[in-house]
Scaffold this motif. Sequence first.
Motif, PDB file in Angstrom:
ATOM      1  N   UNK A 236       8.172  -1.866  -9.331  1.00 18.83           N
ATOM      2  CA  UNK A 236       7.943  -0.681  -8.498  1.00 18.83           C
ATOM      3  C   UNK A 236       6.557  -0.097  -8.594  1.00 18.83           C
ATOM      4  N   UNK A 237       6.047  -0.077  -9.813  1.00 16.25           N
ATOM      5  CA  UNK A 237       4.742   0.547  -9.999  1.00 16.25           C
ATOM      6  C   UNK A 237       3.693  -0.201  -9.186  1.00 16.25           C
ATOM      7  N   UNK A 238       3.768  -1.537  -9.215  1.00 16.20           N
ATOM      8  CA  UNK A 238       2.808  -2.325  -8.469  1.00 16.20           C
ATOM      9  C   UNK A 238       3.009  -2.174  -6.974  1.00 16.20           C
TER      10      UNK A 238
ATOM     11  N   UNK B 232       3.992   0.514  -5.536  1.00 19.62           N
ATOM     12  CA  UNK B 232       3.367   1.791  -5.202  1.00 19.62           C
ATOM     13  C   UNK B 232       1.853   1.640  -5.097  1.00 19.62           C
ATOM     14  N   UNK B 233       1.289   0.907  -6.072  1.00 21.31           N
ATOM     15  CA  UNK B 233      -0.156   0.709  -6.029  1.00 21.31           C
ATOM     16  C   UNK B 233      -0.560  -0.127  -4.832  1.00 21.31           C
TER      17      UNK B 233
ATOM     18  N   UNK C  67      -3.344   0.550  -1.984  1.00 22.41           N
ATOM     19  CA  UNK C  67      -4.380  -0.374  -1.526  1.00 22.41           C
ATOM     20  C   UNK C  67      -4.447  -0.375  -0.006  1.00 22.41           C
TER      21      UNK C  67
ATOM     22  N   UNK D 271       9.609   3.266  -2.694  1.00 23.32           N
ATOM     23  CA  UNK D 271       8.230   2.797  -2.779  1.00 23.32           C
ATOM     24  C   UNK D 271       8.023   1.541  -1.948  1.00 23.32           C
TER      25      UNK D 271
ATOM     26  N   UNK E  13       2.922   8.997   0.622  1.00 18.37           N
ATOM     27  CA  UNK E  13       3.261   8.374  -0.659  1.00 18.37           C
ATOM     28  C   UNK E  13       3.437   9.369  -1.782  1.00 18.37           C
TER      29      UNK E  13
ATOM     30  N   UNK F  43      -8.991  -2.899  -3.292  1.00 16.50           N
ATOM     31  CA  UNK F  43      -8.355  -3.349  -4.532  1.00 16.50           C
ATOM     32  C   UNK F  43      -9.111  -2.850  -5.750  1.00 16.50           C
TER      33      UNK F  43
ATOM     34  N   UNK G 103      -8.335   0.767  -6.498  1.00 23.43           N
ATOM     35  CA  UNK G 103      -7.021   1.030  -7.080  1.00 23.43           C
ATOM     36  C   UNK G 103      -6.911   0.404  -8.459  1.00 23.43           C
ATOM     37  N   UNK G 104      -7.592  -0.728  -8.635  1.00 25.74           N
ATOM     38  CA  UNK G 104      -7.427  -1.457  -9.880  1.00 25.74           C
ATOM     39  C   UNK G 104      -8.226  -0.884 -11.035  1.00 25.74           C
TER      40      UNK G 104
END
Lengths: 439, 348, 302
Positions: B26-28, B30-31, B35, B156, B228, B265, B268-269
């Motif tokens: 889920x966390x990814x 959301x990220x 992006x 998400x 979001x 990317x 966010x990264x």
Amino acid sequence: MITINRRKLITASAVLAIATLTVSTVPANAFNPNMGSDPGITATTIKLGITSPLTGIASPGYKKIPGAMKAYFDYVNANGGVNGRKITLVSKDDQYIPTTAVAKANELILRDKVFALVGTLGTASTKALTASTQLSKRGVPSLFVNTGWSGFADKQAYPTTFSILPSYQMEAKIIGKLLKDQYAGKKLALIYQDDDFGRDALAGFKTAGVTFDTTIPYASGSQALPATGAGWITKLKAAAPDVTVFFGVSSATTALLGASVQGGWIGKTQFIFGSVGGDATTIANSLPALVPLLRGSKGLSFAPAPTDVNDEYIKLFQTIYAAAQPKETFDNNVVAGMSNAFLAVQAIKAAGKNLTRKGLIQTIETKGASLPHPFLTPLGYSTTSHVGATGYWVGTYGATGALTPDGGKYTVYTTDSGTGAVVESTYKRPAMPAKGLPN
Amino acid sequence: MLKKHPLVTFIFFGVVLYLISNRLDELLVYQGASVAIFVIAIASLILLTGYSGQISLGHGALMCIGAYAAALLRIHYNAPVWLTFVVAVLAAAVGGALLGLAAARLSGPYLAGTTLALAIGLPSIANKFSIFGGEQGISFDIGLPPASLGEDFTQYKWYFWISWSAALIAMYWLRHVLNSRYGRSWRAVRSNDVAAELAGIHVGRNKVLAFTISAGLAGLAGALLGMTISLVSPGVYPLLLSFSLATGAVLAGVTTLGGVMIGAVILVAIPEIALAIANRYGGSETIITNLPGLLVSGLLILTVLLVPNGPVEQMHARRAKHAKNGKASHSPVELTLRVGSKTFSTKK
Amino acid sequence: MSQFLDMFLIGISAASIYALMAISMVLVWRSTRVVNFAQAGMALLSAYLGYELVARTGNFWIALPLAMILGAAFSAFIEFFLMRTLLKHSNQGPIAAIAPIIATLGLLGVIRAVIGFIWGHGDVLLEAPLSKIGYKVGETTLFVGPMGLFVIAFVVTLLIVVTIVFQKTNIGLALRASAYAPEIAQLSGIRVSGIRTLGWAIAGASGAAAGILQTVNGTGVLTPESLEFSLLLVFGFIAAVIGGLESLPGAVLGSLILGLVLAFVQIYISGTLVFIVAFLLLLTLLIIRPQGFLGSKAGRRA
């Protein structure tokens, strides 16, 4: 030729995206709320999470809170924990920005897998993270949020969130009563931050039936401009009020005090500082020279004063904090953090050994109001409301910035966020359990 | 493949994303949605700055306009979600048009400074009128995913889908616009506005159009961002956001749309990478907070110094250079000359 | 009447702070045709350096010039390593216009992070050497005290010195020429790159003074995210633009206008409109008179 490169580029981008985002990955896991036992809890440990401004514009003062909470949790852990479990607190910095708060809350809930959130700070940040992470759908408790927005007490809207601070309307109504009782017929002025925080106070004053002769709003952020504080003093000079109420943030209080020195306008009005901006200890930390200016001004609080050495909770907290953080000063923020932590531990203990998220929420609703706690006002938790503290006592600042209750004893006034009257409370705080531990 | 079958490429990418979303936690996810949002926002800046040559340090404010429009529509009229996004685009576009009109005669630092002042001044308007909800903002709730997608379809993932659908559609359309005569006329104005004017391009209108479209895209990104976090407030669109977008645009390569993923990317990264580094080497909160800023800013400076036109352009340039070097034996110009019955030619 | 006088003095005090920042922005612009958005960050760094110097030497009056020299050195360093490389690599295409702006933004981020690393995020206090209590005239206390007066005097002196340097000396001529027409200046034998560094150095010194004086004249507290400094950047820029980015006296004039207008709005209208008014002022001026009050028409474009 070029077309192949373009495709390569897109594929490369996609791969790069996946690779980068998988830097700190956890195996994929479908979202399933009924996964068996709750996350963040084992037979011997319990993990709590907090996101708050540790850096950034709102951090002065508040950044001490997680450290203070941890100090109390460590004390409990050293003495056997709560129901045999030791508490870990994962603390993240959201810089008072709602988007960051959501990102950090996501990390706490999804990656660190905390059992519950505790003490999140700021109305916008709390609103955002509660809604975005679907706290209620996941059933994650959000205990004792550090904000005075009355909306969080609404159980329907926020089923897993519990307030602790009295709301700004409550505060304004109590100040209103003070004004009517002790300053009837005098000239009144109000300086307030022109956003919902200040306007909540306006609503409270309106309910209390108070009208100000002069109102001075300021744009949030403008207190950092060189001319703003001076502008307030000029207007106050012209209006010459007997009482000036101040509903702003600490940085605005600092601007006000600095400008009053510049303009040579000291001691000309009775200042009453709202609890947010009146945090003398925050001001003392950054500008000791201004603290003596607070002398004689009135302020409000709902916890015992940090300098009240006769209070059993203060004595305990002081000892614990001095051992854990010897270099930091013991102030309002530390008391606030440790009190929150204390209440959380009591709630966890009352929920029993067989601890679940649902169970914790139910426990606070049914038993929360009767749990031991350090605050001087009753707590309003019930099955229909998640309201925390419901009142304030009024005190006067001394030369060192210490707030001492008027009349020598804590006279607590309670009210609600609506149209209820302000009454003098007869509440007696339950005695502290032995050594302040969850025995 | 992109040049010949752009639609197919985009659909292919969409399918890839769909597959990815089912496999990530889920966390990814959301990220991943974040992006997508940055992709749209950065693309809007590439249009404005890279193609039309107008710099903006205030795109956060334009995102803010779109977001508030969407949220207000949703809260007061319970409008369907797709409509709120359309309105977000339109509202921000109107804002962009106004800004463009005012800014059409400005360039360089004047424009930068004006947009900077806007970025700072706009949130205070939100605080002033209570309809905007003040500091605590307005909720922006788009509701749960439709039941037809199944019980396990998380919120998400729903955000991910919506954001990426919007991003893919927006990119497809934007690419089309940039390759059309509008794109060419923007580039013409950017290179030499006097010559462009002489060639018949109405410079002022051209610039305002760029601002309008760019703002519309930014408004869409702003509304998606509000979606979001389920909140629209001044604190969500601080000055820092505008700076991040400018950074992302430069990292992506301000003149090409192709690098936009890279920029998004990275933005966010970076906090994730910083966190990983801090955890690895044991860092205090100070490091965790300061490191992302340091990394992003450092990366920005390096990019501007070393690959100013962005990594994508750099790659193309290098490829072109290699191609040229490889064909060094060919003469650049091929001439065939016939003199009487004799033919002379440089062809080999 | 007394309120009017207060407003006037408040406006001038605020203007003196904006002027320091505006002057350094104009200096950078005039010598290298770049607007340095990292100016605020460099001023912040200089303020921290000033704090360290005061802590070590115990004397503000030594610390201030030293900090200015350090600020100048740092600024020259940035010009030498960052800006020159930038100009070499990206003087073509659309990136040319925005590269310096983006680079200075990046620099701002780096400076902030470094300050956070070194000094932490706690509050750091810079004490004012002079009293900030206003002078008393009869019964009333004016809103300007010894500290405020010093700042005003400092700004005026700085303005005079820098203007003389720019207008009357050879170095000044070289500075102006290098900005306007670098190739021709080079042909005339001027070492353009060295001159540009000098321009940045002077601006750095002025910026350092801005940072330190703004801090001591205000609350004296320094934090890496000081809101004061972000506002200083924007308002300094607005002031510079109002007066004309080309003109040093213009920077001061623009600051006066901005300071007085904002003070007026604060006191007579409403404190909540300050940011909006500042923005509208900037926008209006850019529309009707983009070269500023004292600027000449040719210099508006980047």
